[in-house]
Scaffold this active site. Structure first.
Site, PDB file in Angstrom:
ATOM      1  N   LYS A  42     -33.287  12.322  27.396  1.00 49.78           N
ATOM      2  CA  LYS A  42     -34.378  11.827  28.258  1.00 49.78           C
ATOM      3  C   LYS A  42     -35.728  12.267  27.728  1.00 49.78           C
ATOM      4  O   LYS A  42     -36.757  12.075  28.373  1.00 49.78           O
ATOM      5  CB  LYS A  42     -34.206  12.378  29.684  1.00 49.78           C
ATOM      6  CG  LYS A  42     -32.899  11.978  30.347  1.00 49.78           C
ATOM      7  CD  LYS A  42     -32.819  12.630  31.740  1.00 49.78           C
ATOM      8  CE  LYS A  42     -31.409  12.525  32.303  1.00 49.78           C
ATOM      9  NZ  LYS A  42     -31.215  13.448  33.428  1.00 49.78           N
ATOM     10  N   HIS A  85     -26.183  28.437   6.666  1.00 46.72           N
ATOM     11  CA  HIS A  85     -25.009  28.452   7.534  1.00 46.72           C
ATOM     12  C   HIS A  85     -24.375  29.847   7.423  1.00 46.72           C
ATOM     13  O   HIS A  85     -23.327  30.036   6.840  1.00 46.72           O
ATOM     14  CB  HIS A  85     -24.030  27.373   7.057  1.00 46.72           C
ATOM     15  CG  HIS A  85     -22.995  26.971   8.057  1.00 46.72           C
ATOM     16  ND1 HIS A  85     -22.807  27.643   9.250  1.00 46.72           N
ATOM     17  CD2 HIS A  85     -22.080  25.977   8.036  1.00 46.72           C
ATOM     18  CE1 HIS A  85     -21.822  27.054   9.917  1.00 46.72           C
ATOM     19  NE2 HIS A  85     -21.369  26.052   9.202  1.00 46.72           N
ATOM     20  N   ARG A 102     -26.575  24.829  16.539  1.00 47.41           N
ATOM     21  CA  ARG A 102     -26.557  23.980  15.332  1.00 47.41           C
ATOM     22  C   ARG A 102     -27.578  22.881  15.535  1.00 47.41           C
ATOM     23  O   ARG A 102     -27.636  22.258  16.606  1.00 47.41           O
ATOM     24  CB  ARG A 102     -25.181  23.368  15.114  1.00 47.41           C
ATOM     25  CG  ARG A 102     -25.281  22.229  14.101  1.00 47.41           C
ATOM     26  CD  ARG A 102     -23.982  21.803  13.563  1.00 47.41           C
ATOM     27  NE  ARG A 102     -23.365  22.859  12.780  1.00 47.41           N
ATOM     28  CZ  ARG A 102     -22.287  22.667  12.035  1.00 47.41           C
ATOM     29  NH1 ARG A 102     -21.719  21.497  11.989  1.00 47.41           N
ATOM     30  NH2 ARG A 102     -21.760  23.675  11.348  1.00 47.41           N
ATOM     31  N   ARG A 115     -15.159  22.486  13.443  1.00 50.36           N
ATOM     32  CA  ARG A 115     -14.757  23.870  13.227  1.00 50.36           C
ATOM     33  C   ARG A 115     -15.734  24.866  13.831  1.00 50.36           C
ATOM     34  O   ARG A 115     -15.335  25.779  14.545  1.00 50.36           O
ATOM     35  CB  ARG A 115     -14.660  24.197  11.730  1.00 50.36           C
ATOM     36  CG  ARG A 115     -13.349  23.862  11.121  1.00 50.36           C
ATOM     37  CD  ARG A 115     -13.556  23.415   9.706  1.00 50.36           C
ATOM     38  NE  ARG A 115     -14.309  22.179   9.740  1.00 50.36           N
ATOM     39  CZ  ARG A 115     -13.750  20.968   9.861  1.00 50.36           C
ATOM     40  NH1 ARG A 115     -12.457  20.856   9.929  1.00 50.36           N
ATOM     41  NH2 ARG A 115     -14.482  19.867   9.918  1.00 50.36           N
ATOM     42  N   THR A 116     -17.028  24.704  13.538  1.00 49.91           N
ATOM     43  CA  THR A 116     -17.990  25.719  13.980  1.00 49.91           C
ATOM     44  C   THR A 116     -18.031  25.761  15.501  1.00 49.91           C
ATOM     45  O   THR A 116     -17.953  26.830  16.108  1.00 49.91           O
ATOM     46  CB  THR A 116     -19.385  25.422  13.390  1.00 49.91           C
ATOM     47  OG1 THR A 116     -19.239  25.294  11.978  1.00 49.91           O
ATOM     48  CG2 THR A 116     -20.361  26.527  13.694  1.00 49.91           C
TER      49      THR A 116
HETATM   50  C1  NCD Z   1     -20.044  22.654   6.997  1.00 52.79           C
HETATM   51  C2  NCD Z   1     -21.377  22.365   7.651  1.00 52.79           C
HETATM   52  O1  NCD Z   1     -21.442  21.883   8.770  1.00 52.79           O
HETATM   53  O2  NCD Z   1     -22.353  22.699   6.999  1.00 52.79           O
HETATM   54  N1  NCD Z   1     -18.977  22.573   7.894  1.00 52.79           N
HETATM   55  C3  NCD Z   1     -18.621  23.685   8.593  1.00 52.79           C
HETATM   56  O3  NCD Z   1     -19.394  24.219   9.353  1.00 52.79           O
HETATM   57  N2  NCD Z   1     -17.410  24.203   8.362  1.00 52.79           N
HETATM   58  C4  NCD Z   1     -19.808  21.889   5.765  1.00 52.79           C
HETATM   59  C5  NCD Z   1     -20.038  20.402   5.743  1.00 52.79           C
HETATM   60  O4  NCD Z   1     -20.382  19.780   6.742  1.00 52.79           O
HETATM   61  O5  NCD Z   1     -19.851  19.860   4.655  1.00 52.79           O
END
Ligand code: NCD
Length: 278
Positions: free
Chosen positions: A57, A106, A78, A29-30
């Site tokens: 590497k 997040h 991320r 999703r992100t």
């Molecule tokens: C979340 C995350 O990556 O922290 N997912 C997201 O970004 N929608 C929640 C999760 O992984 O449980």
């Protein structure tokens, strides 16, 4: 942004800009909602995955960031380690957006959650909101608690005691915003406006068997959900594993796919604000 999307016409707000999506940890999703948001604004998204890059590497993180900073107008990052987007922001000249750093924060997810709740209930202040699941490791819950406290919701934290939210996060929310926060190990949904569930974050456990045991102990059944208030919306940052019954997906109170869809307009707004500075 949502109104602009509904018009269905091309949007040129970030035309000619390049947004690098740098994922050092898996994401669906992100990653794709940030890519979609960039494309919807007329920008070009670049997709960087650490498992397909020179990070394999042994390239240093700081070098990778410096280089990508030369290729793009903003970096969406991320990382499995807390603080890495923040470190990138010290190295890069362009804006850096935290797309989830380990078990820490997040923030863009929290904005999506706030927007979704506001759309569903018309307000945040005074709502009774229960956060349930692995509150120890879920970064989405930490960021969410902060913004819910900021906007005056009454929050109940519900988790097995081993997976309770860090006391320092709770006391910060109380101290900074005078938030009303209750803690419990037993779910009870009377007068609950929003139930926000998250999965057990298996990848953040030292002992995988412990994670498995925890996830089998903390699941909601259809009976409990049927007995819950008719107006109680259920949210989840996704991915969901087995903490909610599959059967619940077709219940009118299940709003998590709508919540995921809100990721695009909210992240469009974030990108616009970061890249154009307004
Ligand atoms: C979340 C995350 O990556 O922290 N997912 C997201 O970004 N929608 C929640 C999760 O992984 O449980």
């Amino acid at each position: 942004m949502e109104a602009l999307l509904k018009k269905g016409k091309p949007i040129r707000t970030l035309s000619g800009k390049i947004i690098a999506n740098m994922f050092f940890e898996p994401s669906t999703r992100t990653n794709f909602s940030f890519q979609s948001a960039a494309a919807r604004l007329g920008a070009t998204p670049l997709a960087f995955y650490s498992d397909q890059s020179s990070a394999q590497k042994g390239e240093a993180y700081a070098d990778t960031i410096q280089m990508m900073d030369g290729y793009a107008d903003a970096l969406v990052i991320r990382h499995p380690q807390p603080g890495m987007p923040s470190l990138a922001a010290e190295i890069a000249g362009h804006p850096v957006i935290n797309a989830g750093d380990g078990g820490n924060q997040h923030p863009s997810q929290a904005l999506i959650d706030l927007y979704t709740i506001k759309k569903l209930k018309g307000k945040i202040e005074g709502l009774n909101i229960t956060l349930m699941g692995d509150l120890k490791h879920a970064r989405a819950m930490r960021s969410l608690l902060h913004v819910l406290a900021m906007y005056g919701a009454n929050v109940t934290l519900c988790s097995p005691s081993l997976l309770a939210m860090g006391p320092e996060i709770i006391s910060r929310a109380k101290k900074e915003f005078g938030a009303s926060i209750k803690e419990t190990t037993r779910p009870s949904f009377a007068r609950c406006d929003i139930l926000y569930v998250c999965r057990v974050q298996r990848e953040r456990f030292a002992d995988p068997d412990e994670a498995l045991r925890m996830s089998s102990e903390f699941r909601l059944g259809m009976d409990a959900l049927r007995a819950a208030p008719k107006e109680m919306a259920v949210l989840h940052p996704l991915p969901k594993i087995d903490e909610l019954p599959k059967e619940f997906d077709s219940d009118a109170r299940a709003k998590y796919f709508e919540q995921a869809k809100n990721g695009v307009p909210v992240r469009m707004a974030i990108l616009k604000r970061c890249v154009l500075g307004k």
